[in-house]
Structure formats: structure tokens, C-alpha cells
Design a protein around this motif. Structure first.
Motif, PDB file in Angstrom:
ATOM      1  N   PHE A   1      -3.074   5.636  -2.089  1.00 10.36           N
ATOM      2  CA  PHE A   1      -3.911   6.606  -1.369  1.00 10.36           C
ATOM      3  C   PHE A   1      -3.605   7.999  -1.883  1.00 10.36           C
ATOM      4  O   PHE A   1      -2.473   8.463  -1.840  1.00 10.36           O
ATOM      5  CB  PHE A   1      -3.632   6.507   0.133  1.00 10.36           C
ATOM      6  N   TRP A   2      -4.641   8.668  -2.392  1.00  6.73           N
ATOM      7  CA  TRP A   2      -4.442  10.034  -2.919  1.00  6.73           C
ATOM      8  C   TRP A   2      -5.693  10.860  -2.708  1.00  6.73           C
ATOM      9  O   TRP A   2      -6.812  10.386  -2.972  1.00  6.73           O
ATOM     10  CB  TRP A   2      -4.113  10.001  -4.415  1.00  6.73           C
ATOM     11  N   ASN A   3      -5.513  12.075  -2.221  1.00  4.71           N
ATOM     12  CA  ASN A   3      -6.632  13.007  -2.102  1.00  4.71           C
ATOM     13  C   ASN A   3      -7.792  12.427  -1.298  1.00  4.71           C
ATOM     14  O   ASN A   3      -8.958  12.590  -1.650  1.00  4.71           O
ATOM     15  CB  ASN A   3      -7.153  13.334  -3.507  1.00  4.71           C
ATOM     16  N   GLY A   4      -7.471  11.678  -0.240  1.00  2.62           N
ATOM     17  CA  GLY A   4      -8.518  11.100   0.598  1.00  2.62           C
ATOM     18  C   GLY A   4      -9.184   9.871   0.017  1.00  2.62           C
ATOM     19  O   GLY A   4     -10.134   9.335   0.600  1.00  2.62           O
ATOM     20  N   GLU A   5      -8.692   9.387  -1.118  1.00  2.00           N
ATOM     21  CA  GLU A   5      -9.338   8.246  -1.770  1.00  2.00           C
ATOM     22  C   GLU A   5      -8.351   7.072  -1.901  1.00  2.00           C
ATOM     23  O   GLU A   5      -7.172   7.270  -2.176  1.00  2.00           O
ATOM     24  CB  GLU A   5      -9.827   8.666  -3.166  1.00  2.00           C
ATOM     25  N   LYS A   6      -8.882   5.857  -1.702  1.00  3.43           N
ATOM     26  CA  LYS A   6      -8.051   4.666  -1.875  1.00  3.43           C
ATOM     27  C   LYS A   6      -8.279   4.079  -3.264  1.00  3.43           C
ATOM     28  O   LYS A   6      -9.391   3.652  -3.578  1.00  3.43           O
ATOM     29  CB  LYS A   6      -8.410   3.611  -0.823  1.00  3.43           C
ATOM     30  N   LEU A   7      -7.213   4.067  -4.059  1.00  7.54           N
ATOM     31  CA  LEU A   7      -7.310   3.464  -5.386  1.00  7.54           C
ATOM     32  C   LEU A   7      -6.836   2.019  -5.271  1.00  7.54           C
ATOM     33  O   LEU A   7      -5.661   1.778  -4.984  1.00  7.54           O
ATOM     34  CB  LEU A   7      -6.423   4.212  -6.387  1.00  7.54           C
ATOM     35  N   ILE A   8      -7.759   1.074  -5.446  1.00 10.14           N
ATOM     36  CA  ILE A   8      -7.391  -0.340  -5.359  1.00 10.14           C
ATOM     37  C   ILE A   8      -7.044  -0.830  -6.763  1.00 10.14           C
ATOM     38  O   ILE A   8      -7.872  -0.775  -7.674  1.00 10.14           O
ATOM     39  CB  ILE A   8      -8.545  -1.182  -4.768  1.00 10.14           C
ATOM     40  N   ILE A   9      -5.804  -1.274  -6.917  1.00 11.16           N
ATOM     41  CA  ILE A   9      -5.324  -1.657  -8.251  1.00 11.16           C
ATOM     42  C   ILE A   9      -5.336  -3.181  -8.393  1.00 11.16           C
ATOM     43  O   ILE A   9      -4.809  -3.896  -7.535  1.00 11.16           O
ATOM     44  CB  ILE A   9      -3.900  -1.095  -8.470  1.00 11.16           C
ATOM     45  N   ASN A  10      -5.935  -3.664  -9.458  1.00  6.98           N
ATOM     46  CA  ASN A  10      -6.009  -5.111  -9.754  1.00  6.98           C
ATOM     47  C   ASN A  10      -6.525  -5.910  -8.548  1.00  6.98           C
ATOM     48  O   ASN A  10      -5.953  -6.940  -8.183  1.00  6.98           O
ATOM     49  CB  ASN A  10      -4.631  -5.626 -10.198  1.00  6.98           C
ATOM     50  N   ASP A  11      -7.580  -5.379  -7.928  1.00  7.83           N
ATOM     51  CA  ASP A  11      -8.176  -6.010  -6.734  1.00  7.83           C
ATOM     52  C   ASP A  11      -7.173  -6.198  -5.597  1.00  7.83           C
ATOM     53  O   ASP A  11      -7.326  -7.098  -4.758  1.00  7.83           O
ATOM     54  CB  ASP A  11      -8.783  -7.387  -7.074  1.00  7.83           C
TER      55      ASP A  11
ATOM     56  N   LYS B   1       0.841  -1.191   0.000  1.00 13.56           N
ATOM     57  CA  LYS B   1       0.000   0.000   0.000  1.00 13.56           C
ATOM     58  C   LYS B   1       0.881   1.247   0.000  1.00 13.56           C
ATOM     59  O   LYS B   1       1.801   1.354   0.818  1.00 13.56           O
ATOM     60  CB  LYS B   1      -0.896   0.015   1.243  1.00 13.56           C
ATOM     61  N   ILE B   2       0.552   2.180  -0.859  1.00 15.67           N
ATOM     62  CA  ILE B   2       1.390   3.350  -1.084  1.00 15.67           C
ATOM     63  C   ILE B   2       0.567   4.623  -0.881  1.00 15.67           C
ATOM     64  O   ILE B   2      -0.586   4.671  -1.302  1.00 15.67           O
ATOM     65  CB  ILE B   2       1.884   3.351  -2.557  1.00 15.67           C
ATOM     66  N   ALA B   3       1.154   5.626  -0.250  1.00 18.12           N
ATOM     67  CA  ALA B   3       0.481   6.925  -0.111  1.00 18.12           C
ATOM     68  C   ALA B   3       1.162   7.949  -1.016  1.00 18.12           C
ATOM     69  O   ALA B   3       2.394   8.028  -1.046  1.00 18.12           O
ATOM     70  CB  ALA B   3       0.544   7.397   1.341  1.00 18.12           C
ATOM     71  N   VAL B   4       0.367   8.711  -1.753  1.00 17.00           N
ATOM     72  CA  VAL B   4       0.939   9.767  -2.580  1.00 17.00           C
ATOM     73  C   VAL B   4       1.398  10.901  -1.658  1.00 17.00           C
ATOM     74  O   VAL B   4       0.644  11.349  -0.797  1.00 17.00           O
ATOM     75  CB  VAL B   4      -0.085  10.293  -3.608  1.00 17.00           C
ATOM     76  N   GLU B   5       2.641  11.338  -1.833  1.00 17.43           N
ATOM     77  CA  GLU B   5       3.236  12.333  -0.951  1.00 17.43           C
ATOM     78  C   GLU B   5       2.981  13.745  -1.499  1.00 17.43           C
ATOM     79  O   GLU B   5       3.435  14.074  -2.594  1.00 17.43           O
ATOM     80  CB  GLU B   5       4.740  12.062  -0.829  1.00 17.43           C
ATOM     81  N   ASN B   6       2.262  14.547  -0.722  1.00 22.46           N
ATOM     82  CA  ASN B   6       1.926  15.897  -1.185  1.00 22.46           C
ATOM     83  C   ASN B   6       2.737  17.001  -0.523  1.00 22.46           C
ATOM     84  O   ASN B   6       2.772  18.117  -1.010  1.00 22.46           O
ATOM     85  CB  ASN B   6       0.436  16.166  -0.941  1.00 22.46           C
ATOM     86  N   GLN B   7       3.369  16.691   0.613  1.00 17.00           N
ATOM     87  CA  GLN B   7       4.094  17.727   1.344  1.00 17.00           C
ATOM     88  C   GLN B   7       5.600  17.706   1.076  1.00 17.00           C
ATOM     89  O   GLN B   7       6.180  18.700   0.672  1.00 17.00           O
ATOM     90  CB  GLN B   7       3.836  17.560   2.847  1.00 17.00           C
ATOM     91  N   TYR B   8       6.210  16.546   1.316  1.00 18.85           N
ATOM     92  CA  TYR B   8       7.660  16.456   1.164  1.00 18.85           C
ATOM     93  C   TYR B   8       8.044  16.146  -0.280  1.00 18.85           C
ATOM     94  O   TYR B   8       7.272  15.547  -1.029  1.00 18.85           O
ATOM     95  CB  TYR B   8       8.226  15.400   2.115  1.00 18.85           C
ATOM     96  N   VAL B   9       9.264  16.559  -0.618  1.00 18.54           N
ATOM     97  CA  VAL B   9       9.768  16.382  -1.974  1.00 18.54           C
ATOM     98  C   VAL B   9      11.065  15.593  -1.900  1.00 18.54           C
ATOM     99  O   VAL B   9      11.894  15.862  -1.038  1.00 18.54           O
ATOM    100  CB  VAL B   9       9.982  17.777  -2.607  1.00 18.54           C
ATOM    101  N   ARG B  10      11.220  14.602  -2.769  1.00 14.39           N
ATOM    102  CA  ARG B  10      12.454  13.822  -2.792  1.00 14.39           C
ATOM    103  C   ARG B  10      13.579  14.591  -3.481  1.00 14.39           C
ATOM    104  O   ARG B  10      14.721  14.589  -3.025  1.00 14.39           O
ATOM    105  CB  ARG B  10      12.226  12.495  -3.512  1.00 14.39           C
ATOM    106  N   ALA B  11      13.247  15.227  -4.599  1.00 13.25           N
ATOM    107  CA  ALA B  11      14.285  15.872  -5.399  1.00 13.25           C
ATOM    108  C   ALA B  11      13.648  16.882  -6.335  1.00 13.25           C
ATOM    109  O   ALA B  11      12.468  16.791  -6.643  1.00 13.25           O
ATOM    110  CB  ALA B  11      15.045  14.837  -6.212  1.00 13.25           C
TER     111      ALA B  11
END
Lengths: 360, 360
Positions: B311-321, B175-185
Motif C-alpha cells: 500500500f503506497w500513496n493511497g494505492e494498493k499494488l497487488i504483486i503476483n496476483d 500485506k505491507i504498508a509503505v511507511e511515510n511518517q516514521y523512520v526506522r534508522a
């Protein structure tokens, strides 16, 4: 926590005041304490200056978990040792620790350790005009583990280095190139933390600028490459039409102790000073209209570093005829005067190191 | 340059295959060579695994000049030692060196040193399904100088760590969360170099994501926070309506060896694959239209890491079940098959370590 003290039996030869090079000579002793998850900080000690021994898998070598600070101790004419706002450095170190997922230090205890170390090394504080004892507290992650996660072990270390006058022939303006390709930091990154990676990433731009005859780069923001952030590893100020402007803290700019002090000093003098976003385009327009009166970098090493020339878009902007401005000079004289005890300190910025605190 | 070999007299106990934890156990020996400005690389040696002793003022502790690589050695069923495209790692290390103002290594010689080290440590290569010997070459700056400038001294070191199966119970989506605050590069930063600071800066976002129940973050670009860059410390691929898409190398994304191999493998299979800019918004639209078929990270440690939930924008995107996709499985099986010598290698990617090269 008690600080164990083990004194060296072989004191080093101290270099002559005019032979001091920044950050090359270190004193006889260092302060160390260790951190272990679950236990906290422990084993605070002052020991002879010596190599650190680390497992090659230690986090610091691979994932760069490290923070540092830089400040100075000064010897006054009446042989008092002064520190300049050292609590600010310890506070910032903890803010850096937060960003890097590193444990907080006890700021008061760290300062106490620093004071004890300086007391032991008092003969290392140079006394010639413009000289001081540079202080480098730093924390490194020492757990031998290659997983990408915060280390469970750290070392906090303070080393001291006597440094010569930054301006050997008086305060002197530098030539700066505006950096258009490389970026120091982006909002959301680590730019407002004092951590190794920011400096590693800055070396390339510095190398390119030096090859072109410039001594530093002026960093623009990582997003639009329009807004001014820092100069080299210093904060930057401009005097435009009687008003002093410095880039507002936006998350990617380091909050310099000298920067804060300059702002407070200007306010104290009733000179208008504003922290706001300023673009290189706006600066250029001010220059064209003859309103860019002064520019200077601020930092612990140089205190004030006047900018005499700014290279941007193929054009050389000569500021104040390439000479040090009146305000730059006044700020430099006042701030270094306060730091060395020559000028009255109405702010309570200086901290005296009381030498009766150590009994060994 | 000759490689001096000094063998240990006290071999360590090897952990059982099912007790192996990534990056915690190290073998009996390590490879080291030193660099001195003016002299170049010198004193190449294989020595017992041991602590590194460095001056506390060394550049690596303060200004983070360091690069590293990660690759693996595999023991085939007929007891041959295989490396997977190791020349790619050495090439990338030199690209990282360029960005960090560090000296180039001789790629062939470094690979030769690695092969000799692995030959000596062959008994450390685990043989159970999914296990391998993780290889960590790295370079650290060792000059004791606090000026912000490239170090004049470095150490290149290779350490080895036997690692267990990444997926203990078979390949498993995360499970992965889209990061909106911190930046890697940011473009212009160090994101495309394999250097410590990138990883130090990533820990905070990872910590926040883990606290919320996610195992990694999906990094967006540092400029507009719209375009997908990487996942955790891996590259990322999406299968959208039959086409495989991965973010194009833009200067802030690390060029993964697994990433390149996946692209070549897909091309070999005539499966459409595109390197291009892809926004999180576009991905979301594809998901809403039922076209987002699979998502997976790629890297040396996991090879393929399927993403089951985003997880993005408060929504859970379930990929390939939430299950591992067909293509992910095929890529994983093929790539690990080639790496371990079980599947034919039509690309010439694997390099056999010939063990008669060492005479000691």
C-alpha cells in the motif's frame, strides 16, 4: 491507589557532600508500581532500594521499550524541599510513552509517589552549595516474550541519587566538536522521546570526541547534517548580535524543561529569543562577523553549560574568549536561585514537598 | 575459559509441536558470562533458566546499551543438530558491539558455549516440519551508574526457545504498508547494528499499520524518505523483469544472514541479483509497467516472507496476483532444506553440533 510503604532496617552511610559523584550513590528506598495489560497500574509501593529481578526474555533487554525522566529536589535554607516543574517531567514521560507504545502513567499519582519517597528520604538531600537530590523515574517493559510487539507488562520505578555541585570550581565553559559522521536522531525517529536507544546511539560519537579532547558533540540534523539540534544530551542556545536563538522543536529534538524555562525567563526579561532552524554555516558566518556572543547548553544536570570552543571543519571557533558569558551567568544564577528558593519565583515553577502527607 | 555447568533438578514440561508460539517458551538452561572492565569476560556458565537480578540503576534500563542476535538450531531426520552460519551471527554481534561502545566477545568461545548449551537442551529441539529451536544471544550493560557513558560491566546471555512452523498453512504472502511518517534508522545512527533501540522505535509504525489492516511496514530511508530500506524487521528483495534487486547496505540497513545467503544462492543459480539503491517511485513504475514480478522479506524467523500487497500513496499494488512467487518458493524450499539437512549444502553453511563435546 494506596502506596504501601516498607522501610529499610539497614540505612546506608551517606557520603560527604564533597564526595558526591553524579549517579553513583542511591538512597535507602525506591518507588515501584507494576503494569499489567487489562489491569493497568497496580501495587504501588515504596520499598528498600533493591535489585530488580527480571526474566531474561523481558522486552527491555531485547527491544528497548523504556522511557525515563530526570529532575532534582533541592533543600532550601529554611529546610523546605523544592521540586522544579515536576509536572513537566511527568507530562513528557507520557509523551515518550506514546512514541514507545507504552502505557500512560497517572501524572498526579506518579508525582504523589515521588513526593512521598522524597519525604522518606529527606535526610539524603544534600545541603551544600550546588548540591541536590537527583530523581530518576523510569519505566521498563518486563514481559518475557521475544516477539517484536509492545510488552503487556511494565514497571515504573523512581530511584534517587544525591549529587554534588556540577561545577566544582564555578561555572566553566566546555569545548565542543561538531559531529559530522554520527547522527543522534532523525525526524520520524525517537529523538523527541526520552528513551534509552537515543543515548545508546550517542555513545560512539561521544567516545570519538573525547579522544580528540572535546567534552561533548554538537549534533546536526539527521537529514541534511546542516542544522543544529542538541549538544551532548542537552539543548543548545546561541546569543547572536543581542538575540538568543535555539533550534525549534522539529520532532527530533528533546523538549527540555530547562530549555522551556530559559525561553520563558528571557521573554520575562524582554530579551529577544527565537526558536528557529539554525545551520552550522549560519553560526559560522555569525562567528566570522563577530556576532556570536555566547553559546550554552541547557539541561537538568548542569542547568547551564557554557560553550567556550566549537570545533568545526578543522577550525576552532573561540566564543566569548573561551569565558562564561554575562547572559549565561545571569541565567544560571537566576535559575539555580529559583530552584533552591534563594531567588523569588515569579512563575510558580517550584513545588514545595509538604512533609505532613506521609503517615507511616 | 572453562564453562561451569549446573543442571536443573526440575525440568519443565515441553509443549506439543503444534502449541509452540514464537518466543514464549524457554528451555531448562541458559548460558551466561560476565564482563568487568579491566578483567574482560569471565565466569562462563550454563545454569538453570532463571531471572536476572540487576541494580535498578543499570545502564541497560536507562541508556539502552544492548545488542542481540537471532539464529536457529534444527534437528535433521537422522537426529543431527544443525546450526546455520552461526559464525555470521557472532561476527555481526561484534560489529554491533563496536557501534554501541560495548566489548567484543570471543566469537569462537561464544559459539562453543552455544553448542554446549544446545547439546544439553537437545530434547528441546522440536522435530515436526517447520519447527526449530530459536537461539537468542544478547548482551546487556549492567553497571549501576546514571552517567551517560559506556558501562564498565556487561552480561552475555544465551536463551533458547522452541518455535513452531512460521507458516502453519504453507508459505503465505503478507500485506505491507509503505511507511511515510516514521523512520526506522538514519545513516549515522544505529540501523546497521542489532540493538534494542531500533526495535523500540519501530513499534509505533507497526501499531499504526496493523490498525489499518497491514501486517508490516516498508521502511524508507531516513533522509529523503524515497529509498527502500527494510520491511518490518526483515530485509527486502524484489524481482523486477527477471532481475532480483535488494537495497544496498548503506549504513542504516541491517546486514541479514538470510539476506547474504539469498544473494549467494541466486548467484549460484546464475540468477541476476543486484544490491543497489531503489526508490519507492522506481518500484511503482516497474509495477505499472507490469515488471514487478515478486517481492519478499528475508529473516531468520520466516526465512522468506512473500509480499502480496503493497500500500503506497493511497494505492494498493497487488504483486503476483497476491500469491507466492515461483522464485520465493524455490528460495524458501532450498534454504529451509539446507538448514534442516534435507537438501545438499554446497556452501558449507551448516554447522553440525557434535554432541561428544560435553562431559558432565
Amino acid at each position: 491507589m494506596k502506596i504501601d510503604v516498607q522501610l529499610t532496617t539497614a540505612r546506608k552511610q551517606k557520603p560527604a557532600s564533597d564526595q558526591l559523584v553524579f549517579g553513583k550513590t542511591f538512597t535507602d528506598h525506591m518507588f515501584i508500581m507494576d503494569y499489567t495489560a487489562g489491569t493497568g497500574w497496580h501495587d504501588a509501593r515504596i520499598v528498600p532500594y533493591q535489585p530488580i529481578t527480571l526474566d531474561p526474555a523481558s522486552t527491555v533487554f531485547h527491544y528497548g521499550q523504556t522511557v525515563f525522566e530526570g529532575l532534582k529536589a533541592y533543600m532550601t535554607k529554611d529546610e523546605q524541599i523544592l521540586l522544579f516543574r515536576p509536572e513537566k517531567n511527568m507530562q513528557r514521560m507520557n509523551r515518550s510513552n506514546d512514541r514507545l507504545c507504552m502505557p500512560h502513567i497517572d501524572e498526579e499519582f506518579a508525582l504523589e509517589g515521588l513526593k512521598q519517597l522524597i519525604t522518606i528520604e529527606r535526610d539524603w538531600i544534600p545541603t551544600a552549595e550546588g548540591t541536590s537530590l537527583y530523581i530518576r523515574p523510569f519505566i521498563i517493559a518486563t514481559e518475557p516474550y521475544l516477539g517484536v510487539s509492545p510488552s503487556k507488562r511494565y514497571q515504573f520505578i523512581i530511584i534517587l541519587s544525591p549529587v554534588g555541585a556540577y561545577y566544582k570550581e564555578g561555572i566553566n565553559p566546555v569545548k565542543i566538536a561538531v559531529e559530522n559522521q554520527y547522527v543522534r536522531a532523525a525526524v520520524g525517529g525517537t529523538g523527541n522521546a526520552k528513551t534509552a536507544g537515543n543515548y545508546a546511539g550517542s555513545l560512539k560519537a561521544q567516545e570519538v570526541a573525547e579522544a580528540a579532547g572535546y567534552s561533548q558533540v554538537l549534533w546536526l540534523d539527521g537529514k541534511e547534517k546542516q542544522y543544529i539540534e542538541e549538544v551532548g544530551s542537552m539543548n543548545i542556545f546561541f546569543k547572536i548580535n543581542g538575540e538568543v536563538v535555539t533550534p525549534a522543536l522539529n520532532g527530533s529534538i528533546l523538549e527540555g524543561v530547562t530549555r522551556s524555562s530559559i525561553i520563558e525567563l528571557l521573554q520575562h526579561w524582554n530579551i529577544p529569543v527565537t526558536e528557529r532552524r539554525i545551520s552550522i554555516e549560519e553560526l559560522y558566518q555569525a562567528y566570522k562577523e563577530g556576532l556570536l556572543e555566547e553559546a550554552f547548553g541547557t539541561g537538568t544536570a548542569a542547568v547551564i553549560s557554557p560553550v567556550g570552543e566549537l570545533f568545526w571543519n578543522g577550525e576552532k571557533l573561540i566564543i566569548n574568549d573561551g569565558k562564561t558569558g554575562e547572559l549565561s551567568t545571569k541565567l544560571y544564577d537566576t535559575l539555580t536561585g529559583i530552584q533552591t528558593g534563594k531567588v523569588e519565583d515569579p512563575f510558580g515553577w517550584t513545588v514545595r514537598v509538604l512533609e505532613n502527607r506521609v503517615s507511616i
